[in-house]
Scaffold this active site. Sequence first.
Site, PDB file in Angstrom:
ATOM      1  CG  HIS A 100      -2.090  -1.003   1.067  1.00  0.00           C
ATOM      2  ND1 HIS A 100      -2.531  -1.497  -0.143  1.00  0.00           N
ATOM      3  CD2 HIS A 100      -2.857  -1.598   2.021  1.00  0.00           C
ATOM      4  CE1 HIS A 100      -3.532  -2.347   0.071  1.00  0.00           C
ATOM      5  NE2 HIS A 100      -3.738  -2.438   1.366  1.00  0.00           N
ATOM      6  CG  HIS A 170      -8.031  -0.432   2.441  1.00  0.00           C
ATOM      7  ND1 HIS A 170      -8.750  -1.177   3.355  1.00  0.00           N
ATOM      8  CD2 HIS A 170      -6.945  -1.189   2.127  1.00  0.00           C
ATOM      9  CE1 HIS A 170      -8.125  -2.315   3.591  1.00  0.00           C
ATOM     10  NE2 HIS A 170      -7.020  -2.349   2.845  1.00  0.00           N
ATOM     11  CD  GLU A 301      -8.221  -3.571  -0.441  1.00  0.00           C
ATOM     12  OE1 GLU A 301      -7.039  -3.197  -0.639  1.00  0.00           O
ATOM     13  OE2 GLU A 301      -8.527  -4.497   0.343  1.00  0.00           O
TER      14      GLU A 301
END
Length: 339
Positions: A100, A170, A301
């Site tokens: 991420h 997210h 996602e």
Amino acid sequence: MNKGNFGTLQDGRSAQWLEIENDKLRVRVSDYGATLVSLWVKDAQLDAVLGFDQVDGYQQSVKYMGAMIGRVANRIKDGQFTLDGQVYTLYRNDKGNTLHGGQEGFDAKLWTVREHTSQTVTLELVSPAGDEGFPGELTVTVTYALAGSRLSITTRTRTTAATPVSLTNHAYFSLNGQHPSLDGHWIQVDADEIGLLDPNGCTRPETLEVEGTVFDLRQPKRLTEILNQHHSQLEIAGGLDHNYVLNGVGFRPVASLVKGGLTMRVLSDMPDMHVYTANFLNSEVGRNGTRYTPHCAVCFETQYYPNSVNDPSKISCILNPGITAEHCTAFEFDQEDQA
């Protein structure tokens, strides 16, 4: 156009929340991480996403929750990639991989509010060349916009040098109201294949056809029944934590989540989507004092295939100078009248 103070960051800066609203939805966003804080569905009288009352919950309790993820969502294997003959080394923050965006991704940045109207809010972030090891200066805007019962999240990116970009939101979704749970939830995903996980949770290049497996979500399945199945891939992650290779192209319906008479449809123009059943979620106090536990919510996602920067067989996530890339993912709600 309500807005207000959302608390103080650990470095002393102030964060704020901004609200947009129509007759169907009321949405709250923070400039910290361009985070989706609240998604109130008026017909159902519930908040469809998990969140916190103040910014410190996002900093200290559950990283990534509701935030915009970048530069690259999901994992880059071994924290390394090669682009135009040059090797780039990134910060490894997840079992030897980069997750991420690295040590401080876009979720942990304070974004600049560029526009705030009654039904839209646009935030901008400039990521300098070399940020977290990535090449090129990247300028990102994200626009949250309401239209009827739909919330759309549109990103626009441009760069000064070739760089991988795969942004996602997210948010953790539960349609169970004040007490988040996946009980009674049905999930559907329009995908014939998933990416397989390696022992460290990084998606492998190899895919699995979902036909005849627990991962076949082309027809609705109960989420709790999936989580109770025994499969080596589920055991690696403690539940669903898998990339679905979405069918179709362009902006189209890709998934749905149903609880009782409430349906949430996911629409996107992205090629892939990671489905994550909050396997590692653990927060003593969420919004309104609610405790968040594993498997109490699910994330959709939308993204490029994980680690695609190291796999030329996948759709490329490389953004080149002179191009403005635009992508959209939306969440649409429909509440049936209950007899």
